[in-house]
Design an enzyme around this catalytic site. Structure first.
Site, PDB file in Angstrom:
ATOM      1  N   HIS A 134      24.370 -80.095 -52.032  1.00  0.00           N
ATOM      2  CA  HIS A 134      23.871 -81.432 -52.851  1.00  0.00           C
ATOM      3  C   HIS A 134      22.558 -82.045 -52.204  1.00  0.00           C
ATOM      4  O   HIS A 134      22.108 -83.164 -51.903  1.00  0.00           O
ATOM      5  CB  HIS A 134      24.575 -82.443 -52.708  1.00  0.00           C
ATOM      6  CG  HIS A 134      26.251 -82.851 -52.872  1.00  0.00           C
ATOM      7  ND1 HIS A 134      26.772 -81.954 -53.714  1.00  0.00           N
ATOM      8  CD2 HIS A 134      27.454 -83.167 -52.282  1.00  0.00           C
ATOM      9  CE1 HIS A 134      27.910 -81.986 -54.297  1.00  0.00           C
ATOM     10  NE2 HIS A 134      28.545 -82.812 -53.238  1.00  0.00           N
ATOM     11  N   HIS A 206      28.260 -88.516 -58.312  1.00  0.00           N
ATOM     12  CA  HIS A 206      28.980 -88.333 -57.218  1.00  0.00           C
ATOM     13  C   HIS A 206      30.120 -89.632 -57.289  1.00  0.00           C
ATOM     14  O   HIS A 206      30.753 -89.438 -56.601  1.00  0.00           O
ATOM     15  CB  HIS A 206      27.953 -87.872 -56.256  1.00  0.00           C
ATOM     16  CG  HIS A 206      29.184 -87.152 -55.208  1.00  0.00           C
ATOM     17  ND1 HIS A 206      30.581 -87.775 -54.898  1.00  0.00           N
ATOM     18  CD2 HIS A 206      29.182 -85.574 -55.009  1.00  0.00           C
ATOM     19  CE1 HIS A 206      31.379 -86.539 -54.220  1.00  0.00           C
ATOM     20  NE2 HIS A 206      30.188 -85.202 -54.462  1.00  0.00           N
ATOM     21  N   GLU A 344      31.767 -84.680 -61.175  1.00  0.00           N
ATOM     22  CA  GLU A 344      30.540 -84.209 -61.771  1.00  0.00           C
ATOM     23  C   GLU A 344      29.964 -83.015 -62.262  1.00  0.00           C
ATOM     24  O   GLU A 344      30.622 -81.938 -62.390  1.00  0.00           O
ATOM     25  CB  GLU A 344      29.373 -84.041 -59.714  1.00  0.00           C
ATOM     26  CG  GLU A 344      31.229 -84.388 -59.017  1.00  0.00           C
ATOM     27  CD  GLU A 344      30.983 -84.162 -57.244  1.00  0.00           C
ATOM     28  OE1 GLU A 344      29.952 -83.022 -57.334  1.00  0.00           O
ATOM     29  OE2 GLU A 344      31.971 -83.684 -57.804  1.00  0.00           O
TER      30      GLU A 344
HETATM   31  C1  BGC Z   1      31.415 -81.106 -53.283  1.00  0.00           C
HETATM   32  C2  BGC Z   1      32.463 -80.942 -52.326  1.00  0.00           C
HETATM   33  C3  BGC Z   1      32.325 -81.930 -51.195  1.00  0.00           C
HETATM   34  C4  BGC Z   1      32.177 -83.414 -51.897  1.00  0.00           C
HETATM   35  C5  BGC Z   1      31.680 -84.572 -50.811  1.00  0.00           C
HETATM   36  C6  BGC Z   1      32.088 -82.132 -53.617  1.00  0.00           C
HETATM   37  O1  BGC Z   1      30.729 -81.633 -55.488  1.00  0.00           O
HETATM   38  O2  BGC Z   1      32.294 -80.015 -54.338  1.00  0.00           O
HETATM   39  O3  BGC Z   1      33.014 -79.954 -51.617  1.00  0.00           O
HETATM   40  O4  BGC Z   1      32.879 -82.073 -49.914  1.00  0.00           O
HETATM   41  O5  BGC Z   1      30.710 -82.961 -52.186  1.00  0.00           O
HETATM   42  O6  BGC Z   1      30.704 -83.201 -50.310  1.00  0.00           O
END
Ligand code: BGC
Length: 381
Positions: A134, A206, A344
């Site tokens: 991210h 998210h 997402e």
């Molecule tokens: C990821 C997860 C992660 C979550 C929060 C998602 O987009 O695929 O693995 O734990 O985000 O960070």
């Protein structure tokens, strides 16, 4: 005056006389702004509230472009907040699992926290096992964005300039994200970016949804359909192997609706084991670049429905497997394992290291553009 003219005047007058009363259009409320507190650096963060004439309401802050609340009606007309998050800025300033946030410069994982572009290697922050997740340590979710309201389109336009080599990514990235709440009960997100050096870009939102209302139990009885015949299977660190795998005959087959909880703990399925449930990218059917249906979720007790459309090639279905009740949520709620799900929209994870996946490279002169719609149709009765 001719005879036809007289007749036409009489007819028109008659029509006006018996015309139904004109429909009184409810005035759509204007976008409002209030203070949401200050960052530790002393920058004021604003909360923008967008409403439509049907009473739907979304709250967005310019810190992280975070959707902090989203109120929609159930089948009895009762409105509830259906996204997870915090009641004040403090919660968002601490480490949290990206509740409601804009994610960038690269959503999801880049394997080994490195990639090569134009023959040069770029190293990123290692913040998730051996990988980068991210956008790094201080991704777009932790930046204060500039904000402009457009009341004509009921939009909030956020802009952020990410400096060359910020979090290890090359190129100055000019980013714009436009949130619009439509009269058709859609939260529309238009993403745009340009760069001055070749870079990689993958932006998403998210939000964690719980259509029964935030904090009201787990999401296992929600039913989901995902318009996808293939996923990108992952290794134990959740990096795609590079293959596309048919969903047919697996717990990933959501081509027809299934309860989220039905196969989420299928111990025989290695992919389920790796994700601790669903935490996988689905290749959305149809042509990337065109807005098309990606997912539809329904909640049986409230009748609420969420439909997702996107121009992106993929969608990450994450079922909040890592939530563990430690976050003090809105209204005193705690968010336990699987109390929310994320959809997402994105390019596939680790695309910069997977030449066989649709490219995430952006060159100077080009524009990254992507649209996602979260729509809330009338609840099922
Ligand atoms: C990821 C997860 C992660 C979550 C929060 C998602 O987009 O695929 O693995 O734990 O985000 O960070």
């Amino acid at each position: 005056m001719s005879r036809t003219a007289v007749i036409s005047i009489i007819l028109t007058a008659g029509l006006i006389g018996c015309a139904p009363a004109p429909e009184v259009k409810k005035e759509r409320p204007k976008v409002t702004r209030t203070s949401f507190g200050n960052t530790p650096e002393g920058t004021e963060v604003s909360l923008y509230t967008l409403k439509n004439s049907n009473g739907i309401e979304v709250g967005i802050i310019n810190y992280g472009g975070i959707v902090v609340s989203l109120k929609t009606p159930d089948k009895t007309g009762h409105f509830a907040d259906i996204v997870l998050g915090f009641g004040s800025l403090d919660g968002y300033l601490k480490e949290h699992p990206y509740f409601g946030a804009l994610i960038g410069r690269y959503g999801n994982r880049i394997g080994g926290a490195r990639f090569t572009l134009g023959g040069k290697e770029y190293k990123l922050a290692v913040n998730n096992g051996p990988n980068s997740l991210h956008g790094g340590v201080k991704g777009f979710d932790k930046k204060t964005w500039d904000a402009v309201v457009d009341n004509n389109s009921n939009s909030l336009i956020l802009t952020y300039t990410s400096a060359d080599m910020e979090e290890g990514y090359p190129g100055t990235l000019e980013t714009e994200v436009k949130y619009t709440l439509t009269e058709d009960n859609e939260l529309r997100i238009d993403y745009k970016a340009t760069t001055d050096k070749e870079t990689v870009v993958n932006l998403t939102n998210h939000s964690y949804f719980n259509l029964a209302g935030q904090g009201n139990g787990d999401i296992l009885k929600h039913s989901i359909q995902i318009m996808s015949e293939k996923t990108t299977p992952v290794d134990a660190t959740l990096i795609p192997t590079g293959e596309l795998k048919d969903v047919a005959g697996t717990p990933f087959d959501f081509t027809a609706p299934h309860a989220i909880g039905e196969r989420i703990d299928d111990a025989k399925d290695e992919q389920i084991k790796f994700g601790g449930g669903y935490d996988h990218n689905f290749a959305v059917d149809g042509q990337m670049g065109t807005l098309r249906p990606a997912a539809r979720v329904t909640e049986p007790t409230t009748g609420r429905v969420l439909e997702v459309q996107t121009t992106e090639p993929g969608i990450q279905f994450y079922t909040g497997n890592f939530l563990d009740g430690t976050f003090p949520g809105k209204g005193g709620k705690v968010y336990k394992k699987r109390y929310g799900f994320c959809l997402e929209t994105q390019h596939y994870p680790d695309s910069p290291n997977k030449p066989q996946f649709p490219t995430t490279a952006l060159k100077p002169g080009g524009t990254y553009a992507s649209t996602t719609i979260y729509r809330f149709p009338a609840p099922a009765r």
